[in-house]
Scaffold this active site. Structure first.
Site, PDB file in Angstrom:
ATOM      1  N   THR A 125      44.717  16.739  51.576  1.00 42.40           N
ATOM      2  CA  THR A 125      44.713  18.208  51.638  1.00 42.40           C
ATOM      3  C   THR A 125      45.387  18.787  50.402  1.00 42.40           C
ATOM      4  O   THR A 125      46.235  18.143  49.776  1.00 42.40           O
ATOM      5  CB  THR A 125      45.550  18.761  52.812  1.00 42.40           C
ATOM      6  OG1 THR A 125      46.920  18.363  52.626  1.00 42.40           O
ATOM      7  CG2 THR A 125      45.028  18.296  54.145  1.00 42.40           C
ATOM      8  N   ASP A 126      45.051  20.012  50.084  1.00 44.27           N
ATOM      9  CA  ASP A 126      45.931  20.769  49.212  1.00 44.27           C
ATOM     10  C   ASP A 126      47.212  21.040  50.008  1.00 44.27           C
ATOM     11  O   ASP A 126      47.247  20.857  51.227  1.00 44.27           O
ATOM     12  CB  ASP A 126      45.260  22.066  48.737  1.00 44.27           C
ATOM     13  CG  ASP A 126      45.881  22.547  47.428  1.00 44.27           C
ATOM     14  OD1 ASP A 126      47.038  22.191  47.121  1.00 44.27           O
ATOM     15  OD2 ASP A 126      45.198  23.296  46.688  1.00 44.27           O
ATOM     16  N   TRP A 127      48.246  21.472  49.321  1.00 44.60           N
ATOM     17  CA  TRP A 127      49.572  21.569  49.948  1.00 44.60           C
ATOM     18  C   TRP A 127      49.576  22.612  51.068  1.00 44.60           C
ATOM     19  O   TRP A 127      49.372  23.799  50.854  1.00 44.60           O
ATOM     20  CB  TRP A 127      50.623  21.874  48.871  1.00 44.60           C
ATOM     21  CG  TRP A 127      51.273  20.609  48.366  1.00 44.60           C
ATOM     22  CD1 TRP A 127      52.608  20.389  48.209  1.00 44.60           C
ATOM     23  CD2 TRP A 127      50.630  19.382  47.992  1.00 44.60           C
ATOM     24  NE1 TRP A 127      52.834  19.094  47.793  1.00 44.60           N
ATOM     25  CE2 TRP A 127      51.641  18.457  47.647  1.00 44.60           C
ATOM     26  CE3 TRP A 127      49.312  18.943  47.954  1.00 44.60           C
ATOM     27  CZ2 TRP A 127      51.378  17.146  47.256  1.00 44.60           C
ATOM     28  CZ3 TRP A 127      49.041  17.643  47.554  1.00 44.60           C
ATOM     29  CH2 TRP A 127      50.067  16.769  47.205  1.00 44.60           C
ATOM     30  N   GLY A 128      49.759  22.111  52.271  1.00 36.85           N
ATOM     31  CA  GLY A 128      49.811  23.006  53.425  1.00 36.85           C
ATOM     32  C   GLY A 128      48.456  23.469  53.917  1.00 36.85           C
ATOM     33  O   GLY A 128      48.371  24.415  54.692  1.00 36.85           O
ATOM     34  N   ALA A 129      47.385  22.788  53.499  1.00 37.87           N
ATOM     35  CA  ALA A 129      46.045  23.262  53.846  1.00 37.87           C
ATOM     36  C   ALA A 129      45.481  22.622  55.109  1.00 37.87           C
ATOM     37  O   ALA A 129      44.333  22.847  55.441  1.00 37.87           O
ATOM     38  CB  ALA A 129      45.081  23.034  52.678  1.00 37.87           C
TER      39      ALA A 129
END
Ligand code: NAG
Ligand code: NAG
Ligand code: NAG
Ligand code: NAG
Ligand code: NAG
Ligand code: NAG
Ligand code: NAG
Ligand code: NAG
Ligand code: NAG
Ligand code: NAG
Ligand code: NAG
Length: 770
Positions: free
Chosen positions: A286-290
């Protein structure tokens, strides 16, 4: 659309937690409302080059407990200074992973270089340079114990002109981007660092990229990029295929939704396009926090959550026990992750993960020097070749030992501190930065070894030549010594992660240029730009004699510029996007989509323009650009002649409309890369000095945009020299995506074949039919 689809949408919306007061969503009131389900998640097979890595990974994972497997699937909080950390499994000798930003060099540490950015690299149109940049940058990550580089970027592609991150990617064209990312991934991974290609997919605006609470306290979901299947394949997925083919270890999914389904749980994108059609063998991060869901994202093809997962952990093993998830899915996640570690050879001799990183550079930490002397020539070459000369009259350039140079503009200045621009804020989303711009802001930036500004480099040159230099980098209306041989004005155009640009020009800089040009008959303008910068207010000023679009060269900015200004390097960059006369020429692609109407909690970006972005749109609507895609001048001139087009002798399958059936390899059906056509031309250097040219091949493919880049070659020619160049055209280059057959359909023709200096300067024309 059937009613079931509508209720599926409504269900999706209410599950997403918004207060759903929209009783008026009707059957036809939305564009692509849903993303088709594609399950189960394909297991990695170890296809192609991955066979050996898979054998090792399977043997390794077979020894793991479920808890150990689960630990591989999400980051853990750590003070090691890495953007993300995967825990070690010490009993089996796996030291864990350090993953880190990224785009223009290793972020958040010392003793590293600041490289030319993605858009700058694309502007070089030099494949071997892109490869070399990857090799050397990758070695820095390796030395610092960073296993995974969170890059390179091919999304955004550059659909939306004001996008804050277009500079991190390469070109507003899938072919050029695909060629550049192939070389970049190959270069980086050959240095033993794994790439995490990002962001998948349709990530074409910063505005509403993440869920947020609006002024009425309601939860607004991420923007949905609604993309039809043909456009997906012809534009956005295209460079991902090249990068998967190059062996990218990981793919990072984006913050946005696609057809209203979050990228991190979009089974059509992850299970369908990426893992089935492109045969991707690595893992999806994931992208950060996605990450937005637990088991749903795992089943949709997500393999690793970063920087931590509030959804997975023990829940994965519970879900396997209660039957919501197959045990084989967890095994597949672990195998995919471990396979990449073996693929790039990190099981042998890799430094301690994170050894060169530090939580706080101003606190005690060990010195790990990643800069190496043999990188210097590649750093400088990239900085030089990505600068694009767009105007040069009266032989203004190159400079010839001037007696006096006058230097103006904030962008000439060395920063007062190493204040690397980082994420901007809504209040601070500047159009320009008050000092020289070498890189855009956000996670793509880093702390370079030094910053060589234009003013410092010009001063050094002045020492050599005995030139007098006057400068004023503060005033907007500077006084000018009338005996100056030339006045150089430096301006910039900033962009950074988190916010889209407020515009494509700023009045302060335009007035500064005009104020100098009004007083100085030989005014040379240099623009450092993190995205398209308009030049119409002053480009035709009679005293503006030369203009360099200098992009984001990295730490050697000044040295590279001076090499170009004084003719030690002959400019050879070409624009990887279209500069319009006016912002309005970009039409609906100027601005990001906003929450509106019945979609105020679920913003929709309808990609209704299809493939018509950048030059494809200007060509389709017959809009005259200021400087077209592919444009760039040299200190010499090149002539084109002798176009020949012939079917490649090896193309024995060319009569078949679809590629011959074959086992999918990373990238897709390998026959898509069969060479079917060779286009040749003769190019001659007709000027007085040696220089490099980028010859470009555009094809008018039936049932497709007017013309599309399908080949380019960059080569050096001494004055008077000629060369015959060949463009090797593949099956994919000659096909269009057939949405019914779900395959690439080779067009019979007639193809309009054009070769020349830019997308609008095409002296050689021919046609070809299979
Ligand atoms: C996107 O498409 C939907 C459905 O057709 C439409 O209701 C909406 O207004 C469109 N959004 C924009 C910004 O055009
Ligand atoms: C999005 O919707 C369009 C139209 O229904 C469809 O062609 C396309 O495959 C969908 N793509 C994804 C990723 O869901
Ligand atoms: C999983 O990771 C956590 C955090 O690093 C660690 O404390 C724990 O021991 C690990 N579990 C196993 C089974 O290795
Ligand atoms: C399991 O899921 C629940 C609900 O999403 C969450 O609150 C919890 O933190 C998760 N557990 C772990 C170990 O991640
Ligand atoms: C199975 O476990 C998962 C994770 O804890 C949970 O989300 C799900 O609701 C459970 N399903 C059943 C049928 O118990
Ligand atoms: C730019 O910085 C200089 C030096 O700190 C300062 O004097 C000047 O006022 C600044 N210019 C603008 C437009 O902020
Ligand atoms: C060009 O520069 C000269 C000074 O060298 C000035 O006299 C003239 O007015 C300028 N031209 C314009 C159009 O401003
Ligand atoms: C762009 O066009 C608009 C509308 O024609 C006009 O008002 C504006 O001044 C133009 N802007 C520039 C920078 O030329
Ligand atoms: C329909 O949508 C519009 C646009 O957001 C909104 O103003 C209106 O209140 C809605 N009507 C109903 C009946 O919900
Ligand atoms: C001819 O086609 C066959 C079947 O697609 C392929 O295996 C073979 O490699 C091709 N030969 C050449 C010379 O490309
Ligand atoms: C492309 O880059 C390579 C590597 O830096 C360099 O050797 C070569 O000369 C460049 N090609 C041209 C035509 O400038």
């Amino acid at each position: 659309m059937v009613a079931g689809t509508v209720s599926a949408l409504l269900l999706g919306l209410s599950l997403a937690g918004g207060s759903l007061a929209t009783g008026n969503i009707t059957e036809d009131s939305y564009f692509y409302g849903e993303s088709p389900p594609v399950y189960p998640s394909p297991q990695g097979t170890g296809a192609g080059e991955w066979a050996g890595a898979y054998a090792k990974a399977k043997a390794f994972v077979a020894q793991l407990t479920d808890d150990e497997k689960v630990n591989l699937t999400a980051g853990t909080w750590s003070q090691n200074g890495c953007s993300g950390t995967i825990t070690a499994i010490s009993r089996l000798g796996f030291p864990g992973l350090c993953v880190n930003d990224a785009e223009n060099g290793l972020r958040g540490t010392d003793y590293v270089n600041g490289w030319a950015s993605g858009v700058h690299t694309a502007a070089t149109w030099n494949r071997s340079l892109a490869h070399g940049r990857g090799v050397h940058m990758g070695r820095e990550f390796y030395t610092k114990g960073v296993n995974v580089i969170l890059g390179p970027v091919v999304g955004p592609l550059g659909r939306m002109v004001r996008d804050g991150r277009n500079w991190e990617g390469f070109a507003a064209d899938p072919y050029l981007t695909g060629q550049m990312v192939y070389e970049t991934v190959d270069g980086l991974q050959s240095s033993g660092v794994a790439t995490s290609l990002k962001h998948m997919i349709g990530y074409e605006q910063e505005t509403n990229r993440s869920p947020e609470t609006n002024s009425e306290g309601q939860e607004v979901q991420s923007v949905s990029s609604n993309i039809d299947d043909e456009t997906m394949h012809m534009l956005y997925l295209w460079p991902f295929a090249d990068a998967v083919r190059a062996g990218t270890a990981s793919v990072m999914c984006s913050y946005n939704r696609i057809n209203n389904s979050y990228a991190s749980q979009n089974s059509k994108v992850l299970n369908g396009l990426l893992k089935t059609e492109l045969g991707f063998q690595g893992y999806v991060m994931t992208d950060w926090g996605a990450q937005h869901t637990g088991i749903a994202s795992a089943n949709a093809g997500l393999d690793m959550a970063m920087p931590q997962s509030s959804f997975w952990g023990k829940n994965l093993t519970t879900a396997i026990a209660n039957g919501s998830m197959e045990a084989s899915r967890l095994d597949d996640m672990a195998i995919r992750i471990m396979a990449t570690w073996y693929l790039v050879g990190q099981d042998e001799g890799f430094p301690t993960p994170g050894i060169g990183m530090a939580e706080d550079l101003y606190a005690p930490h060990q010195r790990v020097i990643a800069t190496k002397p043999d990188e210097k020539s590649t750093l400088l070459a990239a900085a030089i070749e990505g600068q694009v000369l767009v105007k040069n009259v009266n032989n203004a350039l190159p400079l010839k030992s001037p007696h006096m140079l006058s230097i103006f503009g904030y962008d000439a200045r060395t920063p007062e501190t190493m204040d690397i621009p980082s994420e901007s804020t809504a209040a601070d989303n500047p159009l320009i930065i008050n000092r020289t711009l070498t890189v855009g802001g956000g996670s793509g930036t880093n702390s370079p070894a030094y910053i060589d500004s234009p003013l410092s480099a010009i001063q050094r040159q002045a020492y050599e030549d005995g030139t007098s230099v006057l400068w004023d980098t503060v005033s907007k209306s500077p006084e000018i010594d009338p005996t100056s041989d030339a006045c150089l004005v430096f301006i910039n155009a900033y962009a950074g992660e988190g916010y889209d640009r407020r515009g494509l020009y700023d009045d302060y800089s335009d007035e500064l240029v005009a104020n100098v040009a009004d007083q100085c008959a030989n005014t040379i303008v240099v623009v450092h730009n993190a995205g398209i910068r308009l030049v119409d207010p002053w480009i035709d000023h009679e005293n503006v004699t030369a203009v360099i679009i200098a992009h984001l060269p990295g730490q050697d900015s000044g040295r590279a510029l001076v090499d170009v200004l004084y003719g030690r390097a002959n400019p050879s960059g070409k624009l990887p996007y279209t500069i319009a006369h006016n912002e309005t020429d970009y039409g609906n692609l100027l601005n990001p989509a906003l929450p509106e109407g019945i979609f105020w909690l679920f913003p929709q970006a309808n990609f209704t323009e299809g493939q018509l972005i950048d030059y494809r749109a200007f060509d389709a609507y017959n809009i005259t650009p200021r400087f077209e895609f592919g444009y760039g001048l040299s200190y010499t001139t090149f002539d084109y002649s002798s176009l020949t087009i012939k079917q490649s002798s090896s193309s024995n399958s060319s009569t078949s409309s679809y590629p011959p059936a074959a086992t999918t390899e990373p990238g897709g059906n390998p026959h898509l890369w069969d060479e079917l056509l060779t286009v040749s031309a003769v190019v001659s250097n007709t000027g007085d000095v040696g220089g490099a040219e980028v010859a470009q091949l555009y094809l008018g493919i039936p049932n497709a945009p007017v013309r599309q880049l399908r080949g380019f070659e960059k080569f050096y020619l001494a004055a008077g020299e000629s060369v015959e160049i060949d463009f090797h055209v593949t099956r994919r280059d000659l096909s269009i995506w057939d949405v019914y057959a779900q395959d690439w359909l080779l067009q019979e023709g007639p193809f309009v074949v054009s070769v020349g200096r830019s997308s609008r300067d095409l002296p050689l024309q021919g046609t070809f039919t299979f």
